[in-house]
Every structure is written in C-alpha cells, then in structure tokens.
Write a protein that holds these residues in place. Structure first.
Motif, mmCIF file in Angstrom:
data_model
loop_
_atom_site.group_PDB
_atom_site.id
_atom_site.type_symbol
_atom_site.label_atom_id
_atom_site.label_comp_id
_atom_site.label_asym_id
_atom_site.label_seq_id
_atom_site.Cartn_x
_atom_site.Cartn_y
_atom_site.Cartn_z
ATOM 1 N N ASP A 262 0.832 -1.207 0.000
ATOM 2 C CA ASP A 262 0.000 0.000 0.000
ATOM 3 C C ASP A 262 0.871 1.263 0.000
ATOM 4 O OD1 ASP A 262 -2.391 1.351 -0.123
ATOM 5 O OD2 ASP A 262 -2.668 1.440 2.054
ATOM 6 N N GLU A 265 0.487 6.917 -3.010
ATOM 7 C CA GLU A 265 0.515 7.302 -4.424
ATOM 8 C C GLU A 265 1.571 8.364 -4.699
ATOM 9 O OE1 GLU A 265 -2.632 8.901 -7.846
ATOM 10 O OE2 GLU A 265 -3.343 8.204 -5.882
ATOM 11 N N ARG A 292 -4.676 2.241 -9.269
ATOM 12 C CA ARG A 292 -4.253 2.757 -7.965
ATOM 13 C C ARG A 292 -3.278 3.918 -8.108
ATOM 14 N NH1 ARG A 292 -2.845 4.654 -3.787
ATOM 15 N NH2 ARG A 292 -2.227 3.630 -1.843
#
Length: 492
Positions: A262, A265, A292
């Motif tokens: 995760d 970004e 994503r």
C-alpha cells in the motif's frame, strides 16, 4: 583502427572524473573512486602473474566494489565470468574449481575455506575486494597464479559470461561478445540519450545475469547510477522518491509487492511508466496497479542469450496501438527479426498462431536462435507471449501449459500468485502440481481451486494437488523457483 565498444566505454568511464558516478548505501562515489578499483585490480593481477587478457571470475554481488570491478574489466577489455554469490560456499567452490580461471575476484566475506580451497586446487590467484581500505588485496595463500597449471584462455571477442536466473534448473553461463554490448545499450535505452538533468539510471537487478545490462548502459551513456544491493519495497520506493525516477524495469512480483505494501501514491508520482519483464504479469494485477497509481505498465521481452531486449514499444506505437494491443510486448527492435515456428516441424506458422519464438539478431550472427518461449506475432508485427515450452507437462499424452493453469488459479480472489509444475507419475509420466500464494486472511480450499480449474479448462489440466503457502519460493531475481516448488509436492 576504428574505435570500438571497449574504447568508448573506457572513455565514458574516465569522463566522470570527480563527478558523481554511482550511489550505493546512501553515498555517491565519484568516477575517480569507481575507476580506482579497475586500476587496483589490474595492478594486483599483473603482480599475481595473470596476463592482461586472461579472463577472471567474479563472485558477484550488487555492491559498489563489484560494479566497479565489472566496469574496470570492461574498460580494459578483460573478460569477466560471473559466479553467483547467493549459492552455498560449497557451490561457489564447485564453480571456481570447474571454471579453472587464472584468477578469481570476490568480496572478503566470500573467501570462505571451501572457496579458498577450490581456488588453490585450480591454481587460481585470488583477490579480495571491499568498500573499505584496502579496496583490493591478494588473498593469503593465493597471491600468485600457479603457472604450472592450465587455465581457461580468453574467448576471442567475449566481454562477459553471464548467468541465467536458474528458474527451471541450474543457471547456465552465456558468453556475451563485446560487439553485442552495443545493442545491449540500445535495447536498454531504446536509443534515447538522456538529458543532462535526467534522474539516475536505477540498477537493482542481479549483476550476475541480465541485470548487468542496466549498469553497462548507464555507464556507457555517462549517466549517474543509483544502486540497490537487493530489492526491498522500502529501498526501491525510497530511491524512486528521492531521485524522481521516471521509468524503471521491474519483475511482475515487484508490482504485486508494491500493491500489497500500500505504497502512498505520492511516492510514485515521478514515474511516467514501469516496464514489466522476466515473466508473465497477470492482467488483474496490472489493472489494479494502473488504477491505484495512474502509472502505465508496459510489457517487455528479453533474454540472457540476447543480452537485452528483443522487442520494444515506441511512443508512436503506443499512440496508435497502445489500447488495442495492450497485452503485447511490442515489435521487434530494428536489428532483430522474429518469427514463430511449429515446434515439431520448424515451419513458420500463420500470423496470430502460437508457436516457438525464434530470433535473428544482427550483432549476434546470421542464424535463427530458437527460444523456449511460446508466442504469436499478429499481422501488424506485435508479439504476444503465451508461456514457456520447456515447462510443458505431458500427462498421459495430453499437453498442459503451466501458465494456462496458473492464470485460472490467480483469478481466484484469495490467490495472490501461483506456480504450476510437472511432477513424476509412474503411469502418466508427469502430472501437474500447484502451489498457491494466498492473500493474507484468505483460505481457499484445495477442492475449491481444483474445481475452478475444472470449470475453465479440460479436466486433464486439474492439478493432482494444490498446496497453499504464505510465500512462493523465489530466486534472487524474484522469479519463482520451479525446482523449489516441485520439492513442495507432498506425493500421491
């Protein structure tokens, strides 16, 4: 005499001078510091009675001193034969003795008793390298080459002997000629010269194999190089974020790891695209990553024996065909011809039909080289890969392609990755066995996964056993180790 690759590479290396050349473990090393290794190795080898053109073995690691030795030998025109460091000491020793080279270079820590014994038995001189002084030193007891012993001669025109990843069996050593390194640089960079203010070249693939191409191309083009000793999500993301890397080649496993971690970004915001190579990338994983992070993934194809890529996507191709041929690895590079042949007859098949991929690469020679990859080429010249022929399983006369079964298994939401291998069977010859890497918290049953395959494929594709594991065994190149997966088979 016209200037060749060796002379141009040497000039590029000398051109760094006191400017930053390689970053390793948070420190930039200048070109002069990198070049010092090559000079020290050359001097020590002469002192050990090793001829200037004699090939040497390198127990290779992705460390500053190893990159510098590779660069120094290439600049001097000396052949380097790679020996993987991630083997046991006994396996390294076996390689050292079998290669019978005039000299072996290795990190201080790799000069274990078995390796010293093997070098002594082969009559090889030994050099220890380090990032601290002395950066190059003779190994006690191996200060001189035994001139009474026969040692391997230099192969005319060979710059490197690199190794395959060892996915399907013991790594094979492949000779790469100096003339071919010109195409190596082209295939890595697509012929583009980076501007002066470009981010560093990013090198983290294992230097013992095709990963060394990234190092060579970066130095040849005078680029700064950011190096990692081994892949970790934290280290990789840190390098991308700090250096504002715009593109990087990654293994499919890396894309999955980034998603599972995760990664924010913003940490990947500098990336224009990623290049996925060295194995199949599941469409679901690719779609998830692109959604994503808004970073496109391009598929690529190369092989150790070609010292680089065979295919590429150009901006013009992407504009016209990027969406309609998304699963392709692109078209053949300008110096490359590709064709698809029937594995049994050798006859070329029709456009769009799968078969074995063959390549003719001008700098390598005039012959067609057959790969073990199953592919197809459409009427527009775009290549799509379908798996490996050498992994095919013949179950009582029925042919099973492991990648086809794997694709079904990874379509299950509880499966993160899978590997299918053939295991021996007394009556049927071979049968498929699958190991699946499960999503944390998921518990797909063996029968559930077998039923999934049964619903999608002919019944002979159903694995005889499906074993759930936390992590699939992988090589240092992050490829799944087929031998280690086969060893997980619990038996009938």
């Amino acid at each position: 005499m016209p200037e060749g690759f060796t002379e141009r590479f040497a000039a590029a290396l000398a051109g760094y001078g006191q400017q930053p050349c390689i970053e390793f473990e948070g420190r930039w090393y200048s070109g002069d510091e990198v070049s010092a290794y090559g000079r020290s190795v050359a001097s020590a080898l002469r002192g050990a009675g090793v001829a200037d053109d004699a090939p040497v073995g390198l127990v290779v690691r992705n460390r500053l001193q190893h990159a510098a030795v590779i660069a120094g030998c290439l600049a001097a025109g000396r052949t380097v034969s790679m020996i993987y460091s991630f083997q046991s000491a006994e396996a390294i020793a076996h390689d050292v003795e079998n290669l019978a080279l005039a000299a072996v270079v290795a990190d201080r820590e790799d000069w274990t008793d078995p390796v010293r014994g093997a070098a002594s038995a082969a009559g090889s001189a030994g050099l220890a390298i380090s990032s601290t002084n002395p950066i190059v030193a003779p190994v006690p007891g191996l200060e001189l080459r035994d001139s009474a012993r026969g040692h391997a001669d230099a192969e005319d025109g060979v710059a490197l002997q690199i190794l395959t990843s060892g996915t399907t069996g013991p790594p094979k050593r492949q000779s790469i000629r100096t003339a071919v390194l010109e195409r190596t640089v082209f295939s890595v960079t697509a012929g583009e010269r980076a501007p002066e203010d470009a981010p560093p070249e990013f090198a983290y693939w294992q230097f013992g194999g095709i990963g060394v191409c990234q190092l060579i191309a970066g130095l040849y083009n005078g680029r700064r190089i950011a190096m990692l000793e081994r892949f970790s999500v934290e280290g990789w993301v840190d390098a991308v974020r700090r250096h504002r890397v715009v593109r990087a080649g990654v293994q499919p496993a890396v894309i999955r790891m980034l998603l599972d971690a995760d990664v924010p970004e913003g940490d990947l915001a500098s990336l224009d695209f990623l290049i996925s190579a060295s194995g199949p990338l599941d469409p679901e994983t690719r779609d998830e990553f692109e959604r994503r992070y808004q970073v496109p993934i391009r598929l690529a194809y190369g092989a150790t024996e070609f010292a680089g890529s065979l295919c590429a996507w150009t901006p013009e191709m992407l504009e016209e065909f990027g969406e309609t041929k998304r699963d392709s690895v692109g078209r053949a590079l300008p110096d490359t011809q590709l064709r698809i042949v029937d594995p049994d007859t050798g006859a070329e098949v029709a456009a769009g039909e799968p078969g074995l991929l063959e390549a003719k690469v001008a700098p390598i020679g005039p012959d067609w080289i057959r790969t073990t990859d199953i592919a197809s080429i459409d009427i527009d010249g775009f290549v799509t890969l379908h798996g490996r022929a050498d992994g095919a399983i013949i179950r009582g006369g029925f042919k099973i392609l492991p990648e086809t079964v794997r694709r079904v298994l990874v379509s299950h939401p509880g499966v993160r990755d899978a590997c299918v291998v053939g295991v021996d069977h007394a009556r049927l010859g071979q049968v498929p066995f699958a190991a699946v890497e499960v999503v944390p918290g998921a518990q797909p049953s063996e029968e559930e996964l077998k039923d999934l395959v049964r619903q999608k494929l002919p019944v002979y594709n159903v694995p005889v056993a499906v074993l759930a594991v936390g992590e699939l065994p992988r090589t240092p190149a992050l490829k799944v180790s087929l031998r280690d997966v086969a060893a997980l088979y619990p038996g009938p």
